[in-house]
Design a protein around this motif. Structure first.
Motif, PDB file in Angstrom:
ATOM      1  N   PRO A  68     -18.450  -4.336  29.575  1.00  0.00           N
ATOM      2  CA  PRO A  68     -18.519  -3.164  28.706  1.00  0.00           C
ATOM      3  C   PRO A  68     -17.988  -3.514  27.318  1.00  0.00           C
ATOM      4  N   PRO A  69     -18.431  -2.799  26.297  1.00  0.00           N
ATOM      5  CA  PRO A  69     -17.901  -3.034  24.955  1.00  0.00           C
ATOM      6  C   PRO A  69     -16.517  -2.411  24.793  1.00  0.00           C
ATOM      7  N   ASP A  70     -15.803  -2.847  23.777  1.00  0.00           N
ATOM      8  CA  ASP A  70     -14.543  -2.204  23.405  1.00  0.00           C
ATOM      9  C   ASP A  70     -14.875  -0.809  22.885  1.00  0.00           C
ATOM     10  N   SER A  71     -14.279   0.203  23.478  1.00  0.00           N
ATOM     11  CA  SER A  71     -14.590   1.583  23.068  1.00  0.00           C
ATOM     12  C   SER A  71     -13.984   1.937  21.713  1.00  0.00           C
ATOM     13  N   MET A  72     -12.969   1.179  21.275  1.00  0.00           N
ATOM     14  CA  MET A  72     -12.310   1.472  20.001  1.00  0.00           C
ATOM     15  C   MET A  72     -11.982   0.172  19.266  1.00  0.00           C
ATOM     16  N   PRO A  73     -12.995  -0.520  18.751  1.00  0.00           N
ATOM     17  CA  PRO A  73     -12.730  -1.771  18.033  1.00  0.00           C
ATOM     18  C   PRO A  73     -11.967  -1.526  16.736  1.00  0.00           C
ATOM     19  N   LEU A  74     -11.140  -2.490  16.368  1.00  0.00           N
ATOM     20  CA  LEU A  74     -10.314  -2.339  15.174  1.00  0.00           C
ATOM     21  C   LEU A  74     -11.158  -2.127  13.916  1.00  0.00           C
ATOM     22  N   ALA A  75     -12.270  -2.832  13.804  1.00  0.00           N
ATOM     23  CA  ALA A  75     -13.101  -2.701  12.604  1.00  0.00           C
ATOM     24  C   ALA A  75     -13.546  -1.256  12.394  1.00  0.00           C
ATOM     25  N   VAL A  76     -13.907  -0.588  13.474  1.00  0.00           N
ATOM     26  CA  VAL A  76     -14.347   0.813  13.390  1.00  0.00           C
ATOM     27  C   VAL A  76     -13.170   1.721  13.063  1.00  0.00           C
ATOM     28  N   LEU A  77     -12.047   1.515  13.736  1.00  0.00           N
ATOM     29  CA  LEU A  77     -10.866   2.346  13.485  1.00  0.00           C
ATOM     30  C   LEU A  77     -10.362   2.176  12.056  1.00  0.00           C
ATOM     31  N   TRP A  78     -10.388   0.956  11.553  1.00  0.00           N
ATOM     32  CA  TRP A  78      -9.899   0.691  10.199  1.00  0.00           C
ATOM     33  C   TRP A  78     -10.770   1.390   9.163  1.00  0.00           C
ATOM     34  N   ARG A  79     -12.076   1.322   9.328  1.00  0.00           N
ATOM     35  CA  ARG A  79     -12.982   2.008   8.393  1.00  0.00           C
ATOM     36  C   ARG A  79     -12.765   3.517   8.432  1.00  0.00           C
ATOM     37  N   GLN A 106       1.193  -3.223   4.249  1.00  0.00           N
ATOM     38  CA  GLN A 106       1.671  -4.190   5.234  1.00  0.00           C
ATOM     39  C   GLN A 106       0.587  -4.483   6.267  1.00  0.00           C
ATOM     40  N   ILE A 107      -0.063  -3.429   6.754  1.00  0.00           N
ATOM     41  CA  ILE A 107      -1.102  -3.612   7.763  1.00  0.00           C
ATOM     42  C   ILE A 107      -2.350  -4.249   7.161  1.00  0.00           C
ATOM     43  N   ALA A 108      -2.712  -3.835   5.951  1.00  0.00           N
ATOM     44  CA  ALA A 108      -3.913  -4.385   5.313  1.00  0.00           C
ATOM     45  C   ALA A 108      -3.846  -5.898   5.204  1.00  0.00           C
ATOM     46  N   ALA A 109      -2.647  -6.425   4.981  1.00  0.00           N
ATOM     47  CA  ALA A 109      -2.486  -7.882   4.895  1.00  0.00           C
ATOM     48  C   ALA A 109      -2.720  -8.558   6.247  1.00  0.00           C
ATOM     49  N   MET A 110      -2.494  -7.824   7.330  1.00  0.00           N
ATOM     50  CA  MET A 110      -2.685  -8.384   8.675  1.00  0.00           C
ATOM     51  C   MET A 110      -4.093  -8.205   9.211  1.00  0.00           C
ATOM     52  N   VAL A 111      -4.839  -7.263   8.654  1.00  0.00           N
ATOM     53  CA  VAL A 111      -6.111  -6.857   9.252  1.00  0.00           C
ATOM     54  C   VAL A 111      -7.086  -8.016   9.477  1.00  0.00           C
ATOM     55  N   PRO A 112      -7.278  -8.944   8.530  1.00  0.00           N
ATOM     56  CA  PRO A 112      -8.222 -10.038   8.805  1.00  0.00           C
ATOM     57  C   PRO A 112      -7.878 -10.819  10.077  1.00  0.00           C
ATOM     58  N   TRP A 152      -2.436  -4.267  19.122  1.00  0.00           N
ATOM     59  CA  TRP A 152      -2.320  -3.113  20.020  1.00  0.00           C
ATOM     60  C   TRP A 152      -1.649  -1.936  19.308  1.00  0.00           C
ATOM     61  N   LEU A 153      -0.600  -2.217  18.560  1.00  0.00           N
ATOM     62  CA  LEU A 153       0.148  -1.159  17.871  1.00  0.00           C
ATOM     63  C   LEU A 153      -0.645  -0.557  16.718  1.00  0.00           C
ATOM     64  N   VAL A 154      -1.317  -1.394  15.954  1.00  0.00           N
ATOM     65  CA  VAL A 154      -2.090  -0.896  14.810  1.00  0.00           C
ATOM     66  C   VAL A 154      -3.247  -0.028  15.290  1.00  0.00           C
ATOM     67  N   LYS A 155      -3.915  -0.435  16.333  1.00  0.00           N
ATOM     68  CA  LYS A 155      -4.997   0.389  16.868  1.00  0.00           C
ATOM     69  C   LYS A 155      -4.457   1.734  17.348  1.00  0.00           C
ATOM     70  N   ILE A 166      -5.445   5.491  15.774  1.00  0.00           N
ATOM     71  CA  ILE A 166      -6.005   6.531  16.632  1.00  0.00           C
ATOM     72  C   ILE A 166      -5.277   7.859  16.445  1.00  0.00           C
ATOM     73  N   VAL A 167      -3.951   7.819  16.207  1.00  0.00           N
ATOM     74  CA  VAL A 167      -3.165   9.061  16.165  1.00  0.00           C
ATOM     75  C   VAL A 167      -2.802   9.512  14.758  1.00  0.00           C
ATOM     76  N   ILE A 168      -3.127   8.741  13.726  1.00  0.00           N
ATOM     77  CA  ILE A 168      -2.604   8.986  12.383  1.00  0.00           C
ATOM     78  C   ILE A 168      -2.928  10.378  11.850  1.00  0.00           C
ATOM     79  N   ASN A 169      -4.082  10.929  12.217  1.00  0.00           N
ATOM     80  CA  ASN A 169      -4.492  12.216  11.652  1.00  0.00           C
ATOM     81  C   ASN A 169      -4.008  13.422  12.442  1.00  0.00           C
ATOM     82  N   GLU A 170      -3.611  13.229  13.708  1.00  0.00           N
ATOM     83  CA  GLU A 170      -3.350  14.383  14.554  1.00  0.00           C
ATOM     84  C   GLU A 170      -1.969  14.421  15.199  1.00  0.00           C
ATOM     85  N   GLN A 171      -1.309  13.278  15.320  1.00  0.00           N
ATOM     86  CA  GLN A 171      -0.027  13.253  16.034  1.00  0.00           C
ATOM     87  C   GLN A 171       1.004  12.509  15.198  1.00  0.00           C
ATOM     88  N   ALA A 172       1.615  13.242  14.270  1.00  0.00           N
ATOM     89  CA  ALA A 172       2.534  12.629  13.316  1.00  0.00           C
ATOM     90  C   ALA A 172       3.735  11.977  13.992  1.00  0.00           C
TER      91      ALA A 172
END
Length: 280
Positions: A127-138, A154-160, A250-253, A257-263
């Motif tokens: 099965p594919p990854d249901s929540m790939p980082l590339a999609v979540l980051w965009r 800080q995270i943007a520097a790690m993303v690649p 794992w932590l960044v994903k 996922i929660v940034i907009n709804e679970q402060a």
């Protein structure tokens, strides 16, 4: 619920006496069902192909040890699923967990047994990854930039590097190995449940999820914890950097996922990311 009655009939479970909706996962809904023949877990599955795959993974694990994961049952048609009104359902044996939280040592002992199975597992479909980082980051980078600008940079520097890890397909993994998918039985056995996110993926991702689940909140305890975790998990010192960056993945994903709804939960992920950054 008539549909659950139909599932029970397809599995010859007897009459449904009690039905309790469980917390829904990322990709499915689930119910605890008490029938005349016992207690079961009924859950929805995305497709018949996914149901057969989850049965294959769990069955392989159970061949190693029946105590590592619950049994996925076969219907009276000898299939690990039933389709009712266009929806695929799967039935699992019910395992009663205790209130005792799993220990790190017990959990890693169980997972390393499972890891031995997954390292030998062979299957033609992943099965594919249901929540790939590339999609979540965009989707969420703008919100992260607005709400937590320092953390964003800080995270943007790690993303690649995190994307490269996320896109690797070098091992079969459980894919969602948080504490919510662990049970401790009366005998003290740690049981892993729900293979709904199992797939080919980063080889250390399951270990990364477990690392976060047991991670201390205080920075002064972190190095000792890391050393203990590496020793108990069998991760080689040469993989230390890869492991820590996989933890960050794992932590960044999770944060995205929660940034907009679970402060409040976003704050938990932020603290963990900053703690792990001190180790990298």
């Amino acid at each position: 619920m008539k549909i659950i009655d139909s599932v029970a009939k397809a599995y010859s479970l007897g009459s449904v006496r009690h039905l309790q909706a469980l917390h829904n996962g990322k990709t499915s809904m689930a119910w605890q069902v008490e029938a005349t023949t016992g207690r079961y877990i009924v859950k929805t599955i995305q497709s018949q192909k996914q149901a057969v795959f989850e049965f294959a993974v769990s069955n392989a694990v159970r061949q190693r040890s029946l105590e590592l994961t619950p049994e996925i049952l076969l219907s009276i048609a000898c299939q690990p699923f039933v389709v009712i009104e266009g929806q695929t359902y799967q039935v699992q044996a019910f395992l009663s967990g205790t209130e005792r939280p799993p220990s790190l040592r017990e959990t890693l002992k169980s997972y390393r047994q499972m890891r031995q199975v997954l390292d030998q597992f062979d299957y033609s479909f992943s099965p594919p990854d249901s929540m790939p980082l590339a999609v979540l980051w965009r989707a969420h980078r703008e919100a992260l930039s607005e709400k937590k600008p320092v953390l964003f940079h800080q995270i943007a520097a790690m993303v690649p590097e995190l994307k490269r890890i996320d896109q690797s397909r070098d091992a079969w993994i459980h894919g969602d190995l948080g504490k919510w998918n662990l049970l401790v039985t009366n005998s003290g056995q740690v049981v892993v449940i729900d293979f709904g996110e199992a797939r080919l993926g980063p080889k250390l991702l399951d270990f990364a999820a477990l690392f976060q689940g047991f991670m201390p909140k205080n920075k002064q305890d972190l190095m000792a914890y890391l050393n203990e975790f590496l020793a108990l998990s069998g991760i080689q010192i040469t993989d230390r950097h890869l492991f820590l960056m996989t933890v960050q993945l794992w932590l960044v994903k999770g944060l995205l996922i929660v940034i907009n709804e679970q402060a409040s939960l976003a704050g938990v992920f932020q603290n963990a990311i900053e703690l792990v950054s001190s180790l990298v």
